[in-house]
Scaffold this motif. Sequence first.
Motif, PDB file in Angstrom:
ATOM      1  N   VAL A 120       0.843  -1.202   0.000  1.00  0.00           N
ATOM      2  CA  VAL A 120       0.000   0.000   0.000  1.00  0.00           C
ATOM      3  C   VAL A 120       0.880   1.254   0.000  1.00  0.00           C
ATOM      4  N   ASP A 121       0.532   2.204  -0.849  1.00  0.00           N
ATOM      5  CA  ASP A 121       1.247   3.486  -0.937  1.00  0.00           C
ATOM      6  C   ASP A 121       2.736   3.314  -1.223  1.00  0.00           C
ATOM      7  N   PHE A 122       3.044   2.314  -2.037  1.00  0.00           N
ATOM      8  CA  PHE A 122       4.441   2.046  -2.374  1.00  0.00           C
ATOM      9  C   PHE A 122       5.154   3.271  -2.927  1.00  0.00           C
ATOM     10  N   LEU A 123       4.478   4.043  -3.796  1.00  0.00           N
ATOM     11  CA  LEU A 123       5.180   5.122  -4.489  1.00  0.00           C
ATOM     12  C   LEU A 123       5.234   6.430  -3.704  1.00  0.00           C
ATOM     13  N   LEU A 124       4.632   6.504  -2.518  1.00  0.00           N
ATOM     14  CA  LEU A 124       4.603   7.767  -1.775  1.00  0.00           C
ATOM     15  C   LEU A 124       5.888   7.982  -0.984  1.00  0.00           C
ATOM     16  N   PRO A 125       6.504   9.165  -1.100  1.00  0.00           N
ATOM     17  CA  PRO A 125       7.704   9.457  -0.306  1.00  0.00           C
ATOM     18  C   PRO A 125       7.374   9.594   1.186  1.00  0.00           C
ATOM     19  N   VAL A 126       8.388   9.462   1.992  1.00  0.00           N
ATOM     20  CA  VAL A 126       8.290   9.753   3.423  1.00  0.00           C
ATOM     21  C   VAL A 126       8.966  11.091   3.660  1.00  0.00           C
ATOM     22  N   SER A 127       8.270  11.974   4.399  1.00  0.00           N
ATOM     23  CA  SER A 127       8.771  13.334   4.614  1.00  0.00           C
ATOM     24  C   SER A 127       9.077  13.578   6.086  1.00  0.00           C
ATOM     25  N   LYS A 128      10.099  14.384   6.333  1.00  0.00           N
ATOM     26  CA  LYS A 128      10.412  14.801   7.700  1.00  0.00           C
ATOM     27  C   LYS A 128       9.439  15.880   8.173  1.00  0.00           C
ATOM     28  N   ALA A 129       8.786  16.550   7.215  1.00  0.00           N
ATOM     29  CA  ALA A 129       7.828  17.608   7.550  1.00  0.00           C
ATOM     30  C   ALA A 129       6.447  16.992   7.769  1.00  0.00           C
ATOM     31  N   ASN A 130       5.582  17.772   8.373  1.00  0.00           N
ATOM     32  CA  ASN A 130       4.222  17.309   8.667  1.00  0.00           C
ATOM     33  C   ASN A 130       3.262  17.860   7.619  1.00  0.00           C
ATOM     34  N   GLY A 131       3.427  17.411   6.377  1.00  0.00           N
ATOM     35  CA  GLY A 131       2.556  17.870   5.299  1.00  0.00           C
ATOM     36  C   GLY A 131       1.189  17.211   5.372  1.00  0.00           C
ATOM     37  N   GLU A 132       0.189  17.850   4.768  1.00  0.00           N
ATOM     38  CA  GLU A 132      -1.167  17.310   4.740  1.00  0.00           C
ATOM     39  C   GLU A 132      -1.308  16.400   3.522  1.00  0.00           C
ATOM     40  N   LEU A 133      -1.630  15.132   3.756  1.00  0.00           N
ATOM     41  CA  LEU A 133      -1.762  14.166   2.678  1.00  0.00           C
ATOM     42  C   LEU A 133      -3.115  14.337   1.987  1.00  0.00           C
ATOM     43  N   ILE A 134      -3.086  14.593   0.696  1.00  0.00           N
ATOM     44  CA  ILE A 134      -4.290  14.812  -0.102  1.00  0.00           C
ATOM     45  C   ILE A 134      -4.317  13.769  -1.217  1.00  0.00           C
ATOM     46  N   ARG A 135      -5.428  13.021  -1.273  1.00  0.00           N
ATOM     47  CA  ARG A 135      -5.563  11.981  -2.295  1.00  0.00           C
ATOM     48  C   ARG A 135      -6.621  12.403  -3.318  1.00  0.00           C
ATOM     49  N   HIS A 136      -6.214  12.496  -4.568  1.00  0.00           N
ATOM     50  CA  HIS A 136      -7.150  12.681  -5.670  1.00  0.00           C
ATOM     51  C   HIS A 136      -7.163  11.409  -6.505  1.00  0.00           C
ATOM     52  N   GLU A 137      -8.079  11.336  -7.422  1.00  0.00           N
ATOM     53  CA  GLU A 137      -8.223  10.102  -8.196  1.00  0.00           C
ATOM     54  C   GLU A 137      -6.981   9.806  -9.034  1.00  0.00           C
ATOM     55  N   GLY A 138      -6.368  10.854  -9.590  1.00  0.00           N
ATOM     56  CA  GLY A 138      -5.235  10.637 -10.476  1.00  0.00           C
ATOM     57  C   GLY A 138      -3.875  10.733  -9.820  1.00  0.00           C
ATOM     58  N   TYR A 139      -3.788  11.388  -8.674  1.00  0.00           N
ATOM     59  CA  TYR A 139      -2.487  11.592  -8.033  1.00  0.00           C
ATOM     60  C   TYR A 139      -2.681  11.849  -6.542  1.00  0.00           C
ATOM     61  N   THR A 140      -1.587  11.708  -5.787  1.00  0.00           N
ATOM     62  CA  THR A 140      -1.572  11.992  -4.351  1.00  0.00           C
ATOM     63  C   THR A 140      -0.500  13.036  -4.096  1.00  0.00           C
ATOM     64  N   LEU A 141      -0.735  13.920  -3.123  1.00  0.00           N
ATOM     65  CA  LEU A 141       0.255  14.959  -2.828  1.00  0.00           C
ATOM     66  C   LEU A 141       0.362  15.213  -1.333  1.00  0.00           C
ATOM     67  N   SER A 142       1.454  15.829  -0.947  1.00  0.00           N
ATOM     68  CA  SER A 142       1.652  16.299   0.425  1.00  0.00           C
ATOM     69  C   SER A 142       1.719  17.818   0.386  1.00  0.00           C
ATOM     70  N   TYR A 143       0.761  18.471   1.057  1.00  0.00           N
ATOM     71  CA  TYR A 143       0.637  19.932   0.962  1.00  0.00           C
ATOM     72  C   TYR A 143       1.230  20.597   2.192  1.00  0.00           C
ATOM     73  N   ARG A 144       2.109  21.568   1.962  1.00  0.00           N
ATOM     74  CA  ARG A 144       2.747  22.316   3.050  1.00  0.00           C
ATOM     75  C   ARG A 144       2.074  23.685   3.145  1.00  0.00           C
ATOM     76  N   ASN A 145       1.241  23.849   4.150  1.00  0.00           N
ATOM     77  CA  ASN A 145       0.441  25.071   4.274  1.00  0.00           C
ATOM     78  C   ASN A 145       1.300  26.314   4.449  1.00  0.00           C
ATOM     79  N   GLN A 146       2.442  26.187   5.121  1.00  0.00           N
ATOM     80  CA  GLN A 146       3.266  27.368   5.371  1.00  0.00           C
ATOM     81  C   GLN A 146       3.832  27.953   4.085  1.00  0.00           C
ATOM     82  N   TYR A 147       3.941  27.109   3.050  1.00  0.00           N
ATOM     83  CA  TYR A 147       4.459  27.569   1.766  1.00  0.00           C
ATOM     84  C   TYR A 147       3.353  27.753   0.725  1.00  0.00           C
ATOM     85  N   LYS A 148       2.150  27.210   0.998  1.00  0.00           N
ATOM     86  CA  LYS A 148       1.064  27.160   0.018  1.00  0.00           C
ATOM     87  C   LYS A 148       1.525  26.459  -1.260  1.00  0.00           C
TER      88      LYS A 148
END
Length: 350
Positions: A120-148
Amino acid sequence: MFFKPRFSTKNYARRGFRLRGNSLITLFVFFLIGLFLHYGGRTKPVVAFWNDFRQIIGLGRSRSDREGSNPYKAPEPKSDEATDDRRGGQSNESEASDNNSSSPSEASSGNQRFDFEKQVDFLLPVSKANGELIRHEGYTLSYRNQYKDAEWVAYPLLAYETTGDADRKNEQFKPDPAVEDGTALPFDYTRSGYDRGHLAPAADFKFSQRMMRETFFMSNITPQVPEFNRGIWGDLENQIRSWARRDKGVYVVTGPVLKPGLSTIGKSTEVSVPEKFYKVILYCNKPDIRMVGFLMTNEGSNKSLKEFVVPVDLIEQLTGLDFFPKIPDDLEQKLESKSREEVVDEWFDN
């Protein structure tokens, strides 16, 4: 017998109301200013009127309008008020190429998969930051609110996904309703000098209008210098699509290098402007496996794509990310530490 008027028509004509050339120009200038103010400072409708006026008087359309629209830029939002709604909304227009309602399987490439790919989630990186994980149908992202900005966007790219009749022409940038604290707004980029640059490119989802539409969420957008976005970055995106077709599928992770002290743009929010961007591409077809990393400065360049190949270890050091952490450590270390020459031979000369 002729009737002779008691007053002089000649003198009357002289004293009548009569506009001179300069007065007409002045009135036209005030008319344009009125149009500009009427549309709340937005120049697009004023330019449209000016082009129509030029055609009427036989001057033709302006040069920029004749050259066609910028293919890297979706239409501006129809109104700032509509796009200020951070909750967003989905369009009800018909879905081109969406005959399959289910998302594509990562195994549908026909390549033989490693056991670690099946996790599960093989292709997702691991981050030292506490980004918000957002899953869309075509892609997944980690969002950093402090940087927008997203610190990474990840998705599998299969050969058939790069072809189809999905079209970006009528898509509009919009806030991402899935992001808890809200994303930047489309007009934060207006007249900033930067493009709304895609991380997951729209053209990677030509098989589905619905999935292409997802790429216009502002969580997937970051400030990019126009010469970069429309130049070397676009070249890299095209190259990766050609690899996906050649190899029947690859894994893609892309994002900016985020760090404190970056310059910002924005009218409603402060959006950090990255100085560098990366892409990490992985190909798996058991027993074959290879990985390539690219690191680019946010500026135009005429260099070969090969010049931007770097060890993935370097990208991990700059970003604080661990790419494909579920690959066994010894194999991961071997893949990520290869020299540029080895990697270029593997990817560009096949």
